[in-house]
Design a protein around this motif. Sequence first.
Motif, mmCIF file in Angstrom:
data_model
loop_
_atom_site.group_PDB
_atom_site.id
_atom_site.type_symbol
_atom_site.label_atom_id
_atom_site.label_comp_id
_atom_site.label_asym_id
_atom_site.label_seq_id
_atom_site.Cartn_x
_atom_site.Cartn_y
_atom_site.Cartn_z
ATOM 1 N N ASP A 1 0.864 -1.179 0.000
ATOM 2 C CA ASP A 1 0.000 0.000 0.000
ATOM 3 C C ASP A 1 0.906 1.236 0.000
ATOM 4 O OD1 ASP A 1 -2.767 1.303 1.395
ATOM 5 O OD2 ASP A 1 -0.893 2.155 2.114
ATOM 6 N N CYS A 2 0.759 2.097 -1.019
ATOM 7 C CA CYS A 2 1.634 3.281 -1.116
ATOM 8 C C CYS A 2 0.812 4.563 -1.148
ATOM 9 C CB CYS A 2 2.435 3.266 -2.418
ATOM 10 S SG CYS A 2 3.571 1.907 -2.572
ATOM 11 N N ASP A 3 1.328 5.599 -0.518
ATOM 12 C CA ASP A 3 0.759 6.934 -0.636
ATOM 13 C C ASP A 3 1.671 7.728 -1.575
ATOM 14 O OD1 ASP A 3 -1.204 6.304 1.262
ATOM 15 O OD2 ASP A 3 0.182 6.762 2.891
ATOM 16 N N VAL A 4 1.084 8.260 -2.646
ATOM 17 C CA VAL A 4 1.872 8.941 -3.684
ATOM 18 C C VAL A 4 1.177 10.246 -4.060
ATOM 19 C CG1 VAL A 4 2.628 8.761 -6.099
ATOM 20 C CG2 VAL A 4 2.781 6.763 -4.620
ATOM 21 N N PHE A 5 1.947 11.298 -4.261
ATOM 22 C CA PHE A 5 1.385 12.569 -4.761
ATOM 23 C C PHE A 5 1.727 12.710 -6.235
ATOM 24 C CE2 PHE A 5 -0.384 14.991 -1.211
ATOM 25 C CZ PHE A 5 -0.058 14.134 -0.171
ATOM 26 N N TRP A 6 0.763 13.215 -7.003
ATOM 27 C CA TRP A 6 0.952 13.401 -8.444
ATOM 28 C C TRP A 6 0.764 14.877 -8.758
ATOM 29 C CZ3 TRP A 6 2.924 11.477 -12.617
ATOM 30 C CH2 TRP A 6 2.480 11.882 -13.877
#
Length: 374
Positions: A287-292
């Motif tokens: 599970d990853c938290d990523v900003f785009w």
Amino acid sequence: MIITRCWPAIASLPPTSLRAETLNILLTCAGRRHYLVEYFRRALQGRGRVLTADSSPHAIALHAADKGIVVPPISDPGYVTRLLALCLAEDVELVVPLNDHELPVLAEHRDRFQQVGVEVVVSSPQVVAKAADKLATVRFAREAGVSTATTYTRLSDALAGLSQGHLTFPLFVKPRWGTASIGIERVTGREELELVWRRADLVEASRGRPVEAERATGLLIQEALPGLEYGLDVINDLAGRYQATLVRRKLSMRAGETDCAITEACPALVEIGRRIGEALGHVGNLDCDVFWDGKRGHLLEMNPRFGGGYPFSAEAGADVPGALLAWAERRDPPAGWASPEPGVVTGKYYDLMRTGLLMAERRPVQARLAPGIS
Ligand SMILES: NC(=O)CC[C@H](N)C(=O)O
């Protein structure tokens, strides 16, 4: 004893002979993840039972499963032995741990389970440690060529970074080994940063921890990442080989978990997921938290387990439980398991389940009201 326990013996068998057998699954530290019970039940298609374990008899997922078992807390020295005994007694072949604190314990003992034919969907101790330590996560991302947050371990360095223009507010002060968003503070100015840092120092001191050591190791200062926040599930198979990335845009958060999200097909984020999965070599879900920011994705955190974001992909058609079962049985995952429908918006909501009746409290009342009746 069922046939799929004997891995070496079954390696040469055709997949159909395995599919006919039963397969029981155990979700550990199941807590409130009753929806995962349902997803695994669906994937099993009646071929086996979904069992859950938790140290609290009130954990909702215990009551949603085919069998719920109260086990000692993870910190108990007999925890692993108890789980092993449970797997053998209940013919469990696949264990899926769900809690951050449990991962290092099961990662350490994965081979003990494998020796008795039980597959634990857990990564190596090194991978688990990399994900638990947010500073190690930052270093991993840089090595893997994935953008991440500018991070400082000392207040003096962050203040210097601000003065030199390497860093701008808002910033986040967070525990290096934190979980569930506990202890994260958003700060918008220098004075607030110094106050929050000092307060965290005092809290550490009041807990008897060596403040000087903690100051350099236990807290991080991170820049706020630009853009929209996404959740990714990067899926590797049981041998740690990259398979797929599931993408969701977070619409709202609650208590450190995604509360509402929309599935999206975003090739650039899938590519980042691939890079992370191949470089990390984890097992199962990441599970990853990523900003785009419209051009680039920036990795913030990762958890090598089913996280709070997975149900949003599952509700849109993803079937990671089905893929895990397939890999455990050495066959191909079900068609479309990693192709959730894009544009599906899902929200979590509260529900209630009656989980027991506290008899001990009732007895004295009954005795007073009706003497002679036991
Ligand atoms: N609790 C967790 O699994 C971490 C949060 C998760 N990344 C989410 O967005 O839901």
